[in-house]
Design a protein around this motif. Sequence first.
Motif, PDB file in Angstrom:
ATOM      1  N   TYR A 262      23.368   2.490 -11.157  1.00 26.98           N
ATOM      2  CA  TYR A 262      23.071   3.779 -10.554  1.00 26.98           C
ATOM      3  C   TYR A 262      23.291   3.766  -9.053  1.00 26.98           C
ATOM      4  O   TYR A 262      22.923   4.681  -8.349  1.00 26.98           O
ATOM      5  CB  TYR A 262      21.654   4.218 -10.938  1.00 26.98           C
ATOM      6  CG  TYR A 262      21.617   4.471 -12.424  1.00 26.98           C
ATOM      7  CD1 TYR A 262      22.121   5.662 -12.932  1.00 26.98           C
ATOM      8  CD2 TYR A 262      21.180   3.503 -13.308  1.00 26.98           C
ATOM      9  CE1 TYR A 262      22.181   5.879 -14.297  1.00 26.98           C
ATOM     10  CE2 TYR A 262      21.222   3.715 -14.674  1.00 26.98           C
ATOM     11  CZ  TYR A 262      21.729   4.900 -15.154  1.00 26.98           C
ATOM     12  OH  TYR A 262      21.787   5.115 -16.500  1.00 26.98           O
ATOM     13  N   ARG A 264      26.147   4.057  -6.434  1.00 28.83           N
ATOM     14  CA  ARG A 264      27.485   4.637  -6.534  1.00 28.83           C
ATOM     15  C   ARG A 264      28.576   3.591  -6.322  1.00 28.83           C
ATOM     16  O   ARG A 264      29.630   3.629  -6.974  1.00 28.83           O
ATOM     17  CB  ARG A 264      27.678   5.798  -5.557  1.00 28.83           C
ATOM     18  CG  ARG A 264      28.937   6.593  -5.914  1.00 28.83           C
ATOM     19  CD  ARG A 264      29.258   7.677  -4.927  1.00 28.83           C
ATOM     20  NE  ARG A 264      30.435   8.445  -5.333  1.00 28.83           N
ATOM     21  CZ  ARG A 264      31.690   8.001  -5.325  1.00 28.83           C
ATOM     22  NH1 ARG A 264      31.965   6.769  -4.947  1.00 28.83           N
ATOM     23  NH2 ARG A 264      32.680   8.790  -5.709  1.00 28.83           N
ATOM     24  N   PHE A 267      29.008   1.699  -9.564  1.00 29.63           N
ATOM     25  CA  PHE A 267      29.618   2.627 -10.524  1.00 29.63           C
ATOM     26  C   PHE A 267      31.110   2.782 -10.209  1.00 29.63           C
ATOM     27  O   PHE A 267      31.972   2.695 -11.093  1.00 29.63           O
ATOM     28  CB  PHE A 267      28.887   3.968 -10.423  1.00 29.63           C
ATOM     29  CG  PHE A 267      29.342   5.032 -11.380  1.00 29.63           C
ATOM     30  CD1 PHE A 267      28.823   5.086 -12.669  1.00 29.63           C
ATOM     31  CD2 PHE A 267      30.260   5.997 -10.992  1.00 29.63           C
ATOM     32  CE1 PHE A 267      29.222   6.082 -13.558  1.00 29.63           C
ATOM     33  CE2 PHE A 267      30.669   7.002 -11.874  1.00 29.63           C
ATOM     34  CZ  PHE A 267      30.143   7.037 -13.159  1.00 29.63           C
ATOM     35  N   ALA A 268      31.410   2.998  -8.915  1.00 29.54           N
ATOM     36  CA  ALA A 268      32.805   3.213  -8.509  1.00 29.54           C
ATOM     37  C   ALA A 268      33.637   1.960  -8.763  1.00 29.54           C
ATOM     38  O   ALA A 268      34.772   2.048  -9.246  1.00 29.54           O
ATOM     39  CB  ALA A 268      32.854   3.608  -7.031  1.00 29.54           C
ATOM     40  N   GLU A 282      34.534  10.308  -8.614  1.00 27.51           N
ATOM     41  CA  GLU A 282      33.593  11.275  -8.052  1.00 27.51           C
ATOM     42  C   GLU A 282      33.170  12.300  -9.104  1.00 27.51           C
ATOM     43  O   GLU A 282      31.979  12.627  -9.241  1.00 27.51           O
ATOM     44  CB  GLU A 282      34.224  11.967  -6.828  1.00 27.51           C
ATOM     45  CG  GLU A 282      33.331  13.000  -6.148  1.00 27.51           C
ATOM     46  CD  GLU A 282      31.970  12.457  -5.694  1.00 27.51           C
ATOM     47  OE1 GLU A 282      31.807  11.233  -5.507  1.00 27.51           O
ATOM     48  OE2 GLU A 282      31.035  13.283  -5.541  1.00 27.51           O
ATOM     49  N   TRP A 285      30.799  10.596 -11.483  1.00 24.01           N
ATOM     50  CA  TRP A 285      29.504  10.334 -10.841  1.00 24.01           C
ATOM     51  C   TRP A 285      28.668  11.610 -10.806  1.00 24.01           C
ATOM     52  O   TRP A 285      27.485  11.604 -11.180  1.00 24.01           O
ATOM     53  CB  TRP A 285      29.756   9.793  -9.429  1.00 24.01           C
ATOM     54  CG  TRP A 285      28.518   9.597  -8.597  1.00 24.01           C
ATOM     55  CD1 TRP A 285      28.140  10.334  -7.526  1.00 24.01           C
ATOM     56  CD2 TRP A 285      27.514   8.586  -8.768  1.00 24.01           C
ATOM     57  NE1 TRP A 285      26.959   9.854  -7.008  1.00 24.01           N
ATOM     58  CE2 TRP A 285      26.550   8.776  -7.760  1.00 24.01           C
ATOM     59  CE3 TRP A 285      27.340   7.541  -9.676  1.00 24.01           C
ATOM     60  CZ2 TRP A 285      25.423   7.972  -7.625  1.00 24.01           C
ATOM     61  CZ3 TRP A 285      26.212   6.732  -9.553  1.00 24.01           C
ATOM     62  CH2 TRP A 285      25.278   6.945  -8.541  1.00 24.01           C
ATOM     63  N   GLN A 286      29.286  12.712 -10.384  1.00 19.93           N
ATOM     64  CA  GLN A 286      28.563  13.983 -10.312  1.00 19.93           C
ATOM     65  C   GLN A 286      28.095  14.408 -11.706  1.00 19.93           C
ATOM     66  O   GLN A 286      26.981  14.901 -11.885  1.00 19.93           O
ATOM     67  CB  GLN A 286      29.445  15.080  -9.689  1.00 19.93           C
ATOM     68  CG  GLN A 286      29.726  14.862  -8.214  1.00 19.93           C
ATOM     69  CD  GLN A 286      28.446  14.758  -7.365  1.00 19.93           C
ATOM     70  OE1 GLN A 286      27.384  15.294  -7.715  1.00 19.93           O
ATOM     71  NE2 GLN A 286      28.534  14.028  -6.253  1.00 19.93           N
TER      72      GLN A 286
END
Length: 325
Positions: A262, A264, A267-268, A282, A285-286
């Motif tokens: 969690y 970013r 995650f990225a 992005e 993620w959103q």
Amino acid sequence: MRPRLQRMPPYVFEDWIMSASSAAPHSAAYFGEERDYWWNDDYLELLARRLRLDQVARLADIGCGIGHWCGLLARHVPADAQIIGIDRDATNVAGARARFARLWPDRPARFAEGDALALPLGDGTVDLATCQTLLIHLAEPERAIAELMRVTRPGGQVVAVEPNNLFNRIAVSSLTPETPLDERITEVTAALRLVEGRRRQGLGCEYLGDLLPGLFARAGLEDIRVWVADCALPFVPPYAAPEQQAQLAAHARWQAEGSGPYDRAVFAADLAAGSADEAEIERSWQMMLASAAAADQAITDRRYHAAGGGLFYIVVGRVPERPIR
Ligand SMILES: C[S@@+](CC[C@H](N)C(=O)[O-])C[C@H]1O[C@@H](n2cnc3c(N)ncnc32)[C@H](O)[C@@H]1O
């Protein structure tokens, strides 16, 4: 901003967090009692009969964490059977030792630090070597399987309990039918990219459960048997059952502690390794922020429900009587 956890079967949300960064220690806070709800007692009895646990004199649980798996199996081996727990994390080993002594004060047990890829156990020294949600975290599970086989006596059993968390990541809840199809496609694509990206980074293979029978066969194990654990963890308002309370408590604990997936950046990195470009990262993620918030709101409103099933394999193989070479 750190999104809250989406609701997924526990094999996913616990193991996703625990494998978030192989560098991060697996905090004892991740090992709550919710792990005991992964199994139904009557199913464990059936498993114990199938595995003939009543004839096991020495059992090794590799990657034992704080001993949830061997703590359950201890019910089904003879009272004088020796339980051995190995984990690479010293804090977990201490936790397992304390927890086991509390559960089974009079049982012979030994917990030690060690690497699943170079176990501190002699050849053929146990009747049954087992692991639960260990192999999915390893870049080279084949090497751990070879070690599980090495320490098991000829004719003994290797038992691996591992999920397919790719499958579990796309579990359905009451929110699924009301989620636009394009969002669900983004979600599924992100899950695929994330799981593949993590595998490509050497962070383990979340769908390993499905590959294990083949890996066992290739390693030379015989009489391979495969079952699926029957335990679901339904999440139904008002979420009053003890296992639901345990899941909510775990959720709150992880939330407070924070966790890699969690973040970013993590995650990225995972999605990028799974061939997503920045725009897709992005967007994903959103979408994850939004769907996690929607799940939280639905839980608050007592609208959220899910059957809570997951794909969790038990894969068993017998070590040949003759030497493999
Ligand atoms: C997901 S946890 C599972 C713990 C336990 N088997 C259970 O089901 O509660 C994975 C465990 O494997 C341990 N582990 C990871 N890689 C390992 C390795 N190479 N050798 C030994 N233990 C390892 C971690 O420290 C962690 O305790």
